[in-house]
Motif scaffolding. Sequence first.
Motif, PDB file in Angstrom:
ATOM      1  N   UNK A  89     -67.443 -46.617  41.789  1.00 24.84           N
ATOM      2  CA  UNK A  89     -67.638 -46.074  43.098  1.00 24.84           C
ATOM      3  C   UNK A  89     -66.913 -46.813  43.760  1.00 24.84           C
ATOM      4  N   UNK A  90     -66.004 -46.227  44.226  1.00 27.82           N
ATOM      5  CA  UNK A  90     -65.148 -47.338  46.062  1.00 27.82           C
ATOM      6  C   UNK A  90     -64.356 -48.066  45.032  1.00 27.82           C
ATOM      7  N   UNK A  91     -63.471 -47.643  44.058  1.00 22.27           N
ATOM      8  CA  UNK A  91     -63.363 -48.792  43.044  1.00 22.27           C
ATOM      9  C   UNK A  91     -61.767 -49.328  43.905  1.00 22.27           C
ATOM     10  N   UNK A  92     -61.706 -50.888  43.753  1.00 19.83           N
ATOM     11  CA  UNK A  92     -60.628 -51.371  43.599  1.00 19.83           C
ATOM     12  C   UNK A  92     -59.771 -52.146  42.475  1.00 19.83           C
ATOM     13  N   UNK A  93     -57.819 -51.813  42.594  1.00 19.45           N
ATOM     14  CA  UNK A  93     -58.036 -52.643  40.923  1.00 19.45           C
ATOM     15  C   UNK A  93     -56.451 -53.117  42.093  1.00 19.45           C
ATOM     16  N   UNK A  94     -56.169 -55.014  41.571  1.00 23.21           N
ATOM     17  CA  UNK A  94     -55.166 -54.918  42.067  1.00 23.21           C
ATOM     18  C   UNK A  94     -55.021 -56.551  40.910  1.00 23.21           C
ATOM     19  N   UNK A  95     -53.752 -57.027  41.529  1.00 25.05           N
ATOM     20  CA  UNK A  95     -53.277 -58.457  40.711  1.00 25.05           C
ATOM     21  C   UNK A  95     -53.196 -59.485  42.532  1.00 25.05           C
ATOM     22  N   UNK A  96     -53.407 -60.277  41.995  1.00 23.98           N
ATOM     23  CA  UNK A  96     -53.091 -61.317  42.605  1.00 23.98           C
ATOM     24  C   UNK A  96     -52.511 -62.620  41.757  1.00 23.98           C
ATOM     25  N   UNK A  97     -51.655 -63.202  42.611  1.00 20.63           N
ATOM     26  CA  UNK A  97     -50.889 -64.080  41.821  1.00 20.63           C
ATOM     27  C   UNK A  97     -50.473 -65.287  43.171  1.00 20.63           C
ATOM     28  N   UNK A  98     -49.647 -66.207  42.825  1.00 21.29           N
ATOM     29  CA  UNK A  98     -49.001 -67.718  43.457  1.00 21.29           C
ATOM     30  C   UNK A  98     -48.468 -68.310  42.092  1.00 21.29           C
ATOM     31  N   UNK A  99     -47.722 -69.387  43.165  1.00 22.34           N
ATOM     32  CA  UNK A  99     -47.659 -70.846  41.982  1.00 22.34           C
ATOM     33  C   UNK A  99     -47.949 -71.457  41.551  1.00 22.34           C
ATOM     34  N   UNK A 100     -49.460 -71.580  42.757  1.00 23.53           N
ATOM     35  CA  UNK A 100     -50.553 -72.739  42.821  1.00 23.53           C
ATOM     36  C   UNK A 100     -51.551 -72.211  43.442  1.00 23.53           C
ATOM     37  N   UNK A 101     -52.822 -72.782  43.125  1.00 25.85           N
ATOM     38  CA  UNK A 101     -53.982 -72.279  43.038  1.00 25.85           C
ATOM     39  C   UNK A 101     -55.173 -72.994  43.440  1.00 25.85           C
ATOM     40  N   UNK A 102     -56.339 -73.638  44.353  1.00 27.99           N
ATOM     41  CA  UNK A 102     -56.868 -74.373  44.239  1.00 27.99           C
ATOM     42  C   UNK A 102     -58.518 -73.889  44.124  1.00 27.99           C
ATOM     43  N   UNK A 103     -58.967 -74.066  44.088  1.00 26.63           N
ATOM     44  CA  UNK A 103     -60.633 -73.314  44.146  1.00 26.63           C
ATOM     45  C   UNK A 103     -61.288 -74.409  43.596  1.00 26.63           C
ATOM     46  N   UNK A 104     -61.560 -74.944  44.723  1.00 29.95           N
ATOM     47  CA  UNK A 104     -62.237 -76.784  44.831  1.00 29.95           C
ATOM     48  C   UNK A 104     -63.069 -76.837  43.985  1.00 29.95           C
TER      49      UNK A 104
END
Length: 239
Positions: free
Chosen positions: A2-17
Amino acid sequence: MRNSIEFEVYGDYALFTDPLTKMGGEKLSYQIPTYQSLKGILESVYWKPTLIMIVDEVRVMNAIRMESKGIRPIDYSGGNTLANYTYIRQPRYQVRAHFEFNMNRQDMAYDRNEHKHHNMLKRAVKAGGRRDIFLGTRECQGYVEPCVFGEGKGAYDDVEELHFGHMVHGINYPDETGRDQMEVRLWNPVMRNGIIQFIRPEECTQVRKISDMKPKSFNQANVESVEDLYAQIGEEGKG
């Protein structure tokens, strides 16, 4: 869902510190995004204090490749500091999430219109978000677009199981927990066939208090209802 969403996220770099690497200024990214980072991305797409965004799962589309860079961070005491940051290169993820009403916020009861919030959320994803998207840190610009979760070829579709060890799951804030304190949650994620299924925040057994904190107050004077926002968009569409 219920109330779901699906999406793609992208970029050149990521920093999940990884917070263990922040003390010395040599930041190192986790190999995968944290629950909190994906929740933050979703809240940049569409945020209201009425809602709690729940991230259900993430699919890692591109191979995990790390790249180190020499960075000159801002030094407010003067000097010319040089640090080494290690980023994820060319990250791309499919995300499945949903929202629930924040029942700890009785001050936002007037804004609980499930159907209109869901429509606004889908519209915001299609538009690429209502605010700028960042993959972990501000220097890592991200982009969001709708997708069908599970479509396309992922780099780890054929990898049965991959463990990532002990890492941060996310942050507990008082307006979501009802406790007047900020807390950090820890867990041990496992990727199966390219997909990491997140446990819910309340299911995390490893929780540590960071500091005392009071929730911010919201009401009709400082937060516009979704009905009003929906009506504004309708009028703009007519124009």
